[in-house]
Motif scaffolding. Structure first.
Motif, mmCIF file in Angstrom:
data_model
loop_
_atom_site.group_PDB
_atom_site.id
_atom_site.type_symbol
_atom_site.label_atom_id
_atom_site.label_comp_id
_atom_site.label_asym_id
_atom_site.label_seq_id
_atom_site.Cartn_x
_atom_site.Cartn_y
_atom_site.Cartn_z
ATOM 1 N N SER A 403 0.837 -1.183 0.000
ATOM 2 C CA SER A 403 0.000 0.000 0.000
ATOM 3 C C SER A 403 0.868 1.228 0.000
ATOM 4 O O SER A 403 1.375 1.651 1.014
ATOM 5 C CB SER A 403 -0.908 0.007 1.226
ATOM 6 N N THR A 404 1.036 1.795 -1.165
ATOM 7 C CA THR A 404 1.883 2.964 -1.264
ATOM 8 C C THR A 404 1.326 4.111 -0.453
ATOM 9 O O THR A 404 2.049 4.920 0.081
ATOM 10 C CB THR A 404 1.989 3.376 -2.743
ATOM 11 N N SER A 405 0.007 4.201 -0.325
ATOM 12 C CA SER A 405 -0.594 5.328 0.358
ATOM 13 C C SER A 405 -0.266 5.353 1.833
ATOM 14 O O SER A 405 -0.304 6.392 2.456
ATOM 15 C CB SER A 405 -2.115 5.287 0.201
ATOM 16 N N ASN A 406 0.054 4.206 2.412
ATOM 17 C CA ASN A 406 0.412 4.155 3.818
ATOM 18 C C ASN A 406 1.908 3.990 4.005
ATOM 19 O O ASN A 406 2.366 3.537 5.025
ATOM 20 C CB ASN A 406 -0.308 2.996 4.517
ATOM 21 N N GLY A 581 -3.892 -0.349 -1.186
ATOM 22 C CA GLY A 581 -3.674 -1.704 -1.687
ATOM 23 C C GLY A 581 -2.950 -1.804 -3.009
ATOM 24 O O GLY A 581 -3.135 -2.766 -3.743
ATOM 25 N N PHE A 582 -2.119 -0.796 -3.337
ATOM 26 C CA PHE A 582 -1.306 -0.925 -4.547
ATOM 27 C C PHE A 582 0.070 -0.340 -4.269
ATOM 28 O O PHE A 582 0.248 0.482 -3.374
ATOM 29 C CB PHE A 582 -1.951 -0.241 -5.758
ATOM 30 N N SER A 583 1.050 -0.803 -5.030
ATOM 31 C CA SER A 583 2.401 -0.241 -4.924
ATOM 32 C C SER A 583 2.778 0.383 -6.255
ATOM 33 O O SER A 583 2.252 0.009 -7.306
ATOM 34 C CB SER A 583 3.420 -1.313 -4.540
ATOM 35 N N ILE A 584 3.658 1.380 -6.192
ATOM 36 C CA ILE A 584 4.078 2.091 -7.404
ATOM 37 C C ILE A 584 5.594 2.054 -7.540
ATOM 38 O O ILE A 584 6.320 1.906 -6.559
ATOM 39 C CB ILE A 584 3.598 3.557 -7.401
ATOM 40 N N VAL A 603 -2.897 -5.616 -4.144
ATOM 41 C CA VAL A 603 -2.976 -6.608 -3.074
ATOM 42 C C VAL A 603 -4.404 -7.148 -2.950
ATOM 43 O O VAL A 603 -5.355 -6.369 -2.868
ATOM 44 C CB VAL A 603 -2.544 -5.989 -1.730
ATOM 45 N N PRO A 604 -4.562 -8.471 -2.929
ATOM 46 C CA PRO A 604 -5.901 -9.057 -2.765
ATOM 47 C C PRO A 604 -6.592 -8.555 -1.505
ATOM 48 O O PRO A 604 -5.960 -8.363 -0.462
ATOM 49 C CB PRO A 604 -5.610 -10.566 -2.667
ATOM 50 N N GLY A 605 -7.907 -8.329 -1.632
ATOM 51 C CA GLY A 605 -8.713 -7.940 -0.478
ATOM 52 C C GLY A 605 -8.665 -6.474 -0.128
ATOM 53 O O GLY A 605 -9.201 -6.065 0.908
ATOM 54 N N THR A 606 -8.065 -5.637 -0.978
ATOM 55 C CA THR A 606 -7.937 -4.210 -0.688
ATOM 56 C C THR A 606 -8.853 -3.406 -1.623
ATOM 57 O O THR A 606 -9.397 -3.937 -2.593
ATOM 58 C CB THR A 606 -6.484 -3.754 -0.881
ATOM 59 N N PRO A 607 -9.056 -2.090 -1.350
ATOM 60 C CA PRO A 607 -9.921 -1.273 -2.217
ATOM 61 C C PRO A 607 -9.520 -1.307 -3.691
ATOM 62 O O PRO A 607 -10.377 -1.391 -4.565
ATOM 63 C CB PRO A 607 -9.764 0.135 -1.619
ATOM 64 N N LYS A 613 -10.741 -1.908 -11.571
ATOM 65 C CA LYS A 613 -10.411 -1.082 -12.740
ATOM 66 C C LYS A 613 -8.908 -0.877 -12.886
ATOM 67 O O LYS A 613 -8.398 -0.797 -13.988
ATOM 68 C CB LYS A 613 -11.111 0.278 -12.637
ATOM 69 N N LEU A 614 -8.212 -0.765 -11.775
ATOM 70 C CA LEU A 614 -6.766 -0.543 -11.805
ATOM 71 C C LEU A 614 -6.054 -1.858 -12.126
ATOM 72 O O LEU A 614 -6.411 -2.908 -11.599
ATOM 73 C CB LEU A 614 -6.319 -0.019 -10.441
ATOM 74 N N LYS A 615 -5.039 -1.783 -12.991
ATOM 75 C CA LYS A 615 -4.316 -2.985 -13.391
ATOM 76 C C LYS A 615 -2.810 -2.775 -13.230
ATOM 77 O O LYS A 615 -2.319 -1.645 -13.326
ATOM 78 C CB LYS A 615 -4.629 -3.356 -14.846
ATOM 79 N N CYS A 616 -2.105 -3.875 -13.030
ATOM 80 C CA CYS A 616 -0.641 -3.807 -12.993
ATOM 81 C C CYS A 616 -0.139 -3.314 -14.350
ATOM 82 O O CYS A 616 -0.606 -3.776 -15.395
ATOM 83 C CB CYS A 616 -0.041 -5.177 -12.677
#
Length: 659
Positions: A403-406, A581-584, A603-607, A613-616
């Motif tokens: 989770s990049t946001s955290n 729930g994503f990394s950049i 990450v599974p189970g995250t927003p 809609k968001l993809k790797c």
């Protein structure tokens, strides 16, 4: 037996070492007459071991050499130069019957714990003596020796907490006078922590037709900021979909025993397209967040390796080229990336995903990337790292950064991360510079004369009604028709206009209609964009391979100029205790300039996972309308972190390469 030096001595006494060569008298302690350990300088100019001097001063109040009045509080640790010279003294492994290796003194403990066959044998025999009847129930040596291979699969990688560091680093580290790692009792009753879990798995894919395509799209490669090869999409009714074990976001580490974690995108596509009835894949799969206790952390710590690394700066301002990041919901600093050509990358001893425990003796187990950057920048010459490493698979960045946001990121290139600035003069639908590593786009105008009823002889793909909103591109040039005869329009060219009619904003059927109507004339003027590879050593994937429908590679789309990008807004919402729930990866770096920000992990189970809609491989162009162009990783991460419950990501999504 001491687990640090591998020899028998009293608990309060210094460690014992077998030195390969005679040590200079200037580096000898005149109390114990051994090479100095954790050296301490007196005001009168003499140097002793920390423990030797401490024990001596409990009985006397003078210097052992000149008998001048002295108190322990007046003494201070020796210079960094002296400590480094001592740590680099070459010692012999104490288990010389089974192990004849030599190493620097500071590396002996890690050698004993992780690599020494003699120490393993000693611990196994000791365990058998202690538990002579337990062999039928469990295998004590395997339990004591976590590095003994059990099977070809790599053990699960679990985010390691500060409690594990306490367990594994309870004693003073060589070269540290007042060790940063002191034992505490906190580890016994620590609450459960949320950790991101990933594990490797090996699977076999069986194909009745050896040349049948697998049916998945991939992104990434060492020639892109993503680094690893990542599954972007699994196509419905495909071989991979029928198998059911591969999911979007999985990292592909090996193909038929070949490591592809550090190959180019084109090379990875070539490996995965290779025909065969059975395909062996090793994957790294995110399993989402899970709770774990401090006791589990202690077990995890046994699998870790403590390593000392020294980097030498030519001057105070020289950057090390290290990106540091803070993990989700867990204290500690991890190495996110080593900048190509930087001091750390050239040294080669630090790795991505290493946990930084201390820098120059300062405890960073509960530290921040900003604090670490400050220590590095104020250091004149030598920067001493103590890091904790998971043996086995090293990822291009820490898996835990789900989770990049955290998270928070910093680089040793400058001070604290610069907070984001709004750039009203730039529109986030365009980039001033285009990312074209390995590829360059060339615009061409093709004017041809033709028979009135002669067809153009091309097929096309794309269109703005496509789910990826692609521009119109040529999928084939047929051997009949005027364009084949002319030879300048090629498969993969992006069509910009025909006879002055703009094709870049049309959907597929509108483009087909425009091409047909304008082809019914004696002359046609086509404007097209050709994307050329700058790397002649890459495998040629232009020839249609049996069983594979042709489509452009993902990496070629990255070479398109920004006016052909079609952006979309993705709105994510979350609760107060959730992470996005994503990394950049990507962003501005001094050595590489401006690079796009890419989504690397979802990450599974995250927003981000639930929104679908968001993809790797998606490129982040803006966050809440603020352009990302020119930002560093250290700027964008705090910006995402500030968004509590809602964030709007403006992204460009290119389809992954089909394999």
């Amino acid at each position: 037996l001491c687990c640090e030096c591998g020899q028998f001595h009293l608990l309060l006494d210094n460690h014992l070492y077998n030195f390969q060569d005679e040590v200079d008298d200037e580096l000898i302690c005149h109390i114990c007459l051994q090479p100095l350990l954790q050296p301490m300088d007196t005001p009168c100019g003499h140097t002793y071991c920390f423990k030797c001097l401490e024990n001596f001063m409990q009985e006397y109040n003078f210097c052992p050499m000149d008998r001048k009045k002295l108190s322990f509080q007046q003494c201070h640790k020796s210079s960094l130069l002296v400590r480094n010279l001592l740590d680099k003294l070459i010692v012999l492994c104490p288990f010389k019957a089974e192990c004849q290796q030599t190493m620097q003194r500071c590396e002996l403990e890690a050698h004993l714990q992780n690599r020494c066959p003699g120490y393993k044998k000693y611990k196994s025999e000791l365990q058998r003596k202690r538990n002579p009847i337990s062999k039928g129930k469990e295998d004590p040596p395997a339990k004591v020796e976590p590095n003994t291979p059990k099977d070809p699969e790599v053990p699960s990688l679990v985010a390691e907490s500060s409690a594990a560091a306490v367990v594994s680093l309870g004693t003073a580290e060589p070269g540290l006078v007042n060790p940063a790692f002191e034992e505490t009792e906190e580890g016994e009753n620590l609450p459960q922590r949320t950790s991101l879990v990933a594990e490797t798995t090996t699977i076999e894919i069986h194909r009745e037709d050896p040349e049948e395509e697998l049916g998945m799209r991939i992104v990434g490669g060492k020639d892109t900021p993503l680094g690893n090869i990542v599954v972007q999409e699994v196509l419905r009714d495909s071989v991979i979909a029928a198998d059911g074990r591969i999911a979007p976001g999985d990292h592909i580490l090996e193909v038929n025993g070949v490591n592809i974690s550090s190959v180019t995108h084109c090379q990875a596509v070539s490996f995965l397209r290779h025909p065969g009835p059975v395909l062996h894949l090793m994957l790294l799969q995110e399993k989402g967040f899970s709770n774990k206790t401090a006791q589990q952390d202690s077990t995890s710590a046994a699998n870790k390796e403590v390593i000392h690394v020294t980097l030498i700066k030519r001057d105070r301002s020289e950057p090390l080229g290290i990106k540091l990041i803070r993990k989700t919901d867990e204290a500690g600093i991890f190495i996110l990336d080593l900048l190509e050509g930087g001091l750390a990358a050239k040294n080669g001893k630090l790795s991505r995903n290493d946990r930084v425990l201390s820098i120059n003796g300062q405890d960073l187990r509960q530290g921040t990337p900003e604090a670490a950057a400050q220590i590095i920048q104020t250091t004149e010459s030598r920067v001493n790292f103590v890091i904790l490493r998971q043996p086995g698979v090293q990822l291009s960045e820490p898996v835990e950064d789900g989770s990049t946001s955290n998270s928070s990121s910093s680089s040793s290139n400058g001070g604290s991360p610069v907070h984001h600035r709004r750039r009203p003069d730039q529109t986030h639908y365009r980039r001033k510079s285009t990312y074209q590593k390995g590829y360059v786009s060339h615009e061409k105008t093709v004017a041809i004369k033709k028979e009135l009823k002669e067809s153009l002889g091309i097929t096309i793909g794309g269109g703005r009604d496509n789910k990826n909103k692609l521009p119109i591109y040529v999928t084939s040039v047929q051997p009949i028709g005027c364009l084949f005869r002319d030879g300048r329009i090629k498969r993969g060219d992006v069509l910009l206009s025909i006879n002055g009619i703009d094709l870049t904003h049309l959907n597929y059927y509108e483009a087909v209609s425009a091409l047909k109507s304008n082809a019914a004339s004696h002359s046609v003027v086509l404007k097209a964009l050709e994307i050329l590879s700058l790397n002649s050593t890459e495998p040629s994937l232009d020839i249609k391979e049996p069983g594979f429908s042709w489509s452009p590679l993902w990496i070629t789309w990255l070479g398109l100029p920004s006016y052909l990008h079609c952006c979309q807004d993705i709105v994510l919402t979350k609760g107060n205790l959730e992470s996005w729930g994503f990394s950049i990866v990507g962003g501005f770096e001094e050595s590489k300039g401006n690079q796009p920000f890419f989504i690397k992990t979802i990450v599974p189970g995250t927003p981000a996972f639930r929104d679908k809609k968001l993809k790797c491989g998606d490129e982040i162009v803006a966050v809440n309308g603020v352009p990302a162009i020119g930002m560093s990783n250290a700027e964008l991460i705090p910006m995402l972190k500030e968004q509590r419950n809602k964030v709007t990501l403006t992204v460009v999504s290119w389809p992954g390469s089909l394999v």
